[in-house]
Design an enzyme around this catalytic site. Structure first.
Site, PDB file in Angstrom:
ATOM      1  N   LYS A 172       0.941  -1.344  -0.117  1.00 32.29           N
ATOM      2  CA  LYS A 172       0.035  -0.068  -0.144  1.00 32.29           C
ATOM      3  C   LYS A 172       0.918   1.165   0.069  1.00 32.29           C
ATOM      4  O   LYS A 172       2.034   1.123   0.334  1.00 32.29           O
ATOM      5  CB  LYS A 172      -0.987   0.032   1.056  1.00 32.29           C
ATOM      6  CG  LYS A 172      -0.289  -0.292   2.689  1.00 32.29           C
ATOM      7  CD  LYS A 172       0.853   0.176   3.015  1.00 32.29           C
ATOM      8  CE  LYS A 172       0.810   1.940   3.260  1.00 32.29           C
ATOM      9  NZ  LYS A 172       2.254   2.407   3.898  1.00 32.29           N
TER      10      LYS A 172
ATOM     11  N   TYR B 226      -4.448   3.922   6.096  1.00 30.30           N
ATOM     12  CA  TYR B 226      -4.966   3.056   7.367  1.00 30.30           C
ATOM     13  C   TYR B 226      -6.408   3.657   8.018  1.00 30.30           C
ATOM     14  O   TYR B 226      -7.369   2.847   8.210  1.00 30.30           O
ATOM     15  CB  TYR B 226      -4.156   2.787   8.322  1.00 30.30           C
ATOM     16  CG  TYR B 226      -2.744   2.105   7.881  1.00 30.30           C
ATOM     17  CD1 TYR B 226      -3.024   0.633   7.737  1.00 30.30           C
ATOM     18  CD2 TYR B 226      -1.694   2.738   7.754  1.00 30.30           C
ATOM     19  CE1 TYR B 226      -1.729  -0.205   7.211  1.00 30.30           C
ATOM     20  CE2 TYR B 226      -0.420   1.745   7.289  1.00 30.30           C
ATOM     21  CZ  TYR B 226      -0.688   0.497   7.072  1.00 30.30           C
ATOM     22  OH  TYR B 226       0.366  -0.320   6.517  1.00 30.30           O
TER      23      TYR B 226
HETATM   24  P1  NDP Z   1      12.492   1.398   2.407  1.00 29.48           P
HETATM   25  O1  NDP Z   1      12.966   2.874   1.817  1.00 29.48           O
HETATM   26  O2  NDP Z   1      13.106   0.912   3.523  1.00 29.48           O
HETATM   27  O3  NDP Z   1      12.790   0.401   1.046  1.00 29.48           O
HETATM   28  C1  NDP Z   1      12.349   0.476  -0.273  1.00 29.48           C
HETATM   29  C2  NDP Z   1      13.421  -0.319  -0.979  1.00 29.48           C
HETATM   30  O4  NDP Z   1      13.115  -0.158  -2.418  1.00 29.48           O
HETATM   31  C3  NDP Z   1      14.809   0.369  -0.812  1.00 29.48           C
HETATM   32  O5  NDP Z   1      15.581  -0.320   0.003  1.00 29.48           O
HETATM   33  C4  NDP Z   1      15.429  -0.171  -2.089  1.00 29.48           C
HETATM   34  O6  NDP Z   1      15.752  -1.680  -2.080  1.00 29.48           O
HETATM   35  C5  NDP Z   1      14.239  -0.381  -3.264  1.00 29.48           C
HETATM   36  N1  NDP Z   1      14.569   0.911  -4.014  1.00 29.48           N
HETATM   37  C6  NDP Z   1      14.569   0.972  -5.428  1.00 29.48           C
HETATM   38  N2  NDP Z   1      14.540   2.164  -5.979  1.00 29.48           N
HETATM   39  C7  NDP Z   1      14.628   2.954  -4.932  1.00 29.48           C
HETATM   40  C8  NDP Z   1      14.699   4.486  -4.805  1.00 29.48           C
HETATM   41  N3  NDP Z   1      14.590   5.108  -5.859  1.00 29.48           N
HETATM   42  N4  NDP Z   1      14.466   5.123  -3.552  1.00 29.48           N
HETATM   43  C9  NDP Z   1      14.486   4.237  -2.230  1.00 29.48           C
HETATM   44  N5  NDP Z   1      14.538   3.083  -2.433  1.00 29.48           N
HETATM   45  C10 NDP Z   1      14.458   2.357  -3.586  1.00 29.48           C
HETATM   46  O7  NDP Z   1      11.012   1.915   2.515  1.00 29.48           O
HETATM   47  P2  NDP Z   1       9.687   0.963   3.148  1.00 29.48           P
HETATM   48  O8  NDP Z   1      10.367  -0.513   3.419  1.00 29.48           O
HETATM   49  O9  NDP Z   1       9.534   1.603   4.413  1.00 29.48           O
HETATM   50  O10 NDP Z   1       8.619   1.038   2.095  1.00 29.48           O
HETATM   51  C11 NDP Z   1       8.597   0.120   1.102  1.00 29.48           C
HETATM   52  C12 NDP Z   1       6.951   0.057   0.782  1.00 29.48           C
HETATM   53  O11 NDP Z   1       6.329  -0.654   1.598  1.00 29.48           O
HETATM   54  C13 NDP Z   1       6.250   1.342   0.379  1.00 29.48           C
HETATM   55  O12 NDP Z   1       5.308   1.409  -0.548  1.00 29.48           O
HETATM   56  C14 NDP Z   1       5.482   1.323   1.926  1.00 29.48           C
HETATM   57  O13 NDP Z   1       4.024   2.152   1.804  1.00 29.48           O
HETATM   58  C15 NDP Z   1       5.212  -0.066   2.046  1.00 29.48           C
HETATM   59  N6  NDP Z   1       5.175  -0.096   3.453  1.00 29.48           N
HETATM   60  C16 NDP Z   1       3.859  -1.013   4.300  1.00 29.48           C
HETATM   61  C17 NDP Z   1       4.096  -1.226   5.414  1.00 29.48           C
HETATM   62  C18 NDP Z   1       2.750  -2.064   6.030  1.00 29.48           C
HETATM   63  O14 NDP Z   1       2.797  -2.021   7.168  1.00 29.48           O
HETATM   64  N7  NDP Z   1       2.240  -2.446   5.012  1.00 29.48           N
HETATM   65  C19 NDP Z   1       5.003  -0.575   6.490  1.00 29.48           C
HETATM   66  C20 NDP Z   1       6.217   0.025   5.782  1.00 29.48           C
HETATM   67  C21 NDP Z   1       6.343   0.228   4.463  1.00 29.48           C
HETATM   68  P3  NDP Z   1      17.153  -2.228  -2.695  1.00 29.48           P
HETATM   69  O15 NDP Z   1      18.352  -1.648  -1.948  1.00 29.48           O
HETATM   70  O16 NDP Z   1      16.887  -3.526  -2.273  1.00 29.48           O
HETATM   71  O17 NDP Z   1      17.117  -1.986  -4.293  1.00 29.48           O
END
Ligand code: NDP
Length: 401
Positions: free
Chosen positions: A164, A252
């Protein structure tokens, strides 16, 4: 045996397997609430009117039948919540990783026993189509990347779980739905609260009449955005985040109002405010307050904020009692209280790993060829409503939906 005979035999097998599954029950989700909330807790009917509603039945998938999942984007949520949760899944296993950071991917592959040949970069992501071990792709990227990677995943012939909010725009959401349909693959939005026992109990209590006639729902989701946290850096950028606190966590509050009433709003008013000169809010908004009116007359007062301290709360006000779920949408340790003429009673429900439950839900929906409870259409509806919330705030008018 001719090809037709082989097909007929396998169809027969499939049909008899399905009828057996039907007899033993499809459910997998043990809501262990007997003795606490007792008879009023029944499996929730869902917004999407799914057949694959959770029940108390044990998993219908044989223990050796687990679908293979690829996680795309190894960020905070993926590595801290989702990947560890596969250990508690009955029908899902982690088999592949997609990341822009090879060293990180190799480290996690080792930790989770993922075959190094199943590590992909974004550049060769599409070649995942040639990997029969991968059934489902879980998109855990910044919001602005959800559409592209979901569509490419469906085009690679894989089922999709997408985090989401579903995508930045209504058009992107529709394109995701279309791509999954065209590829004949399932698309589910990871609305974990709709698989979490305390939220399911809240829906049942609200719907059972135990609170009397429903009048008001309030839901507040807030946290103080931290510009030093890499996971919050993209959240300050409109292109990657789609919106501010509303898109990230206000969704949420919106979801809660919809899944508790099981209705769709008919009128929306809203106000946004961002602290002037706060560099975090150059592109995305800090605070959103919105009011929804539902056909039954229930009002929902909802807020989201990137300014106030950690809050994840739902309250349901009925003519006879008030239900408070606080925290409501945390990962663990929920707390449900009913306040009525007898005082405050806390309701204890067995905590379950909601991430494992939601992942298994998609795996089982695929195995049973059923629509998942929270399909793409559910994510699209929220994005449509969030756009209307912004419009209501922008125009200062109450919008009729
Ligand atoms: P993070 O920034 O921690 O993770 C995103 C990952 O995406 C990065 O670590 C990277 O992984 C990859 N990535 C690829 N391109 C980019 C870019 N341009 N900038 C940043 N990251 C990039 O975010 P979250 O884990 O907090 O959130 C990710 C998703 O999960 C979002 O959509 C968020 O809304 C959702 N979410 C849902 C939750 C829930 O409870 N359902 C809770 C938290 C988040 P890599 O280095 O491996 O390429």
């Amino acid at each position: 045996m001719t090809n037709n005979q082989t097909m007929f035999e396998s169809l027969k097998k499939e049909l008899s397997r399905r009828s057996l599954l039907h007899k033993v029950g499809f459910g997998f989700m043990g809501l262990s609430v007997a003795g606490t909330l007792g008879h009023i807790i029944k499996p929730a009917r869902t917004l999407a009117q799914s057949e694959a509603a959770p029940s108390n039945e044990p998993s219908s998938v044989p223990p050796n039948k687990k679908l293979g999942w690829a996680v795309v984007g190894l960020g905070k949520f993926a590595t801290q919540q989702i990947m560890p949760s596969f250990a508690e899944c009955k029908s899902s296993k982690l088999v592949a990783l997609v990341s822009g950071d090879s060293a990180k991917a190799e480290k996690y592959a080792k930790q989770y026993g993922v075959n190094p040949k199943n590590i992909y970069k974004y550049q060769n992501y599409d070649s995942i189509r040639n990997n029969p071990e991968v059934d489902i792709i879980y998109i855990i990227l910044p919001n602005g990347m959800h559409a592209e990677y979901s569509i490419r995943g469906a085009q690679a012939g894989k089922h999709i779980m997408c985090e989401k909010p579903m995508a930045n725009t209504v058009e992107e959401c529709q394109a995701m739905i279309d791509a999954a349909k065209k590829a004949n693959r399932k698309l589910m939005i990871a609305y974990r609260a709709q698989y979490e026992p305390y939220n399911l109990a809240t829906i049942q209590l609200a719907q059972s009449g135990k609170l009397g006639k429903l009048k008001l729902i309030t839901s507040d989701h807030g946290r103080n955005l931290n510009p030093k946290d890499p996971a919050d850096v993209w959240r300050m950028q409109k292109k990657l985040a789609g919106g501010g606190s509303l898109y990230d966590i206000g969704v949420y509050s919106l979801q809660a109002a919809r899944y508790i009433t099981r209705e769709e709003p008919v009128a929306i008013s809203a106000m946004t405010y961002s602290t002037p000169d706060d560099p975090r809010f150059r592109e995305v908004e800090e605070n959103v307050n919105f009011v929804l009116r539902f056909p039954s007359g229930v009002l929902a007062n909802c807020t989201s904020s990137y300014g106030y301290s950690n809050t994840k709360r739902i309250q349901v006000f009925g003519s006879d009692a008030v239900l408070e779920l606080d925290p409501a949408t945390d990962y663990y340790k929920h707390r449900l209280t009913i306040k009525d003429k007898n005082g405050n009673q806390e309701q204890k429900i067995e905590e379950k790993n909601q991430f494992a439950l939601e992942m298994d839900h998609l795996s089982e929906s695929i195995i049973q060829n059923k629509q998942p409870k929270t399909p793409g259409e559910e994510g699209l509806q929220d994005v449509k409503l969030m756009q209307l919330i912004y419009e209501a705030a922008r125009t200062g008018k109450t919008i009729k939906v």
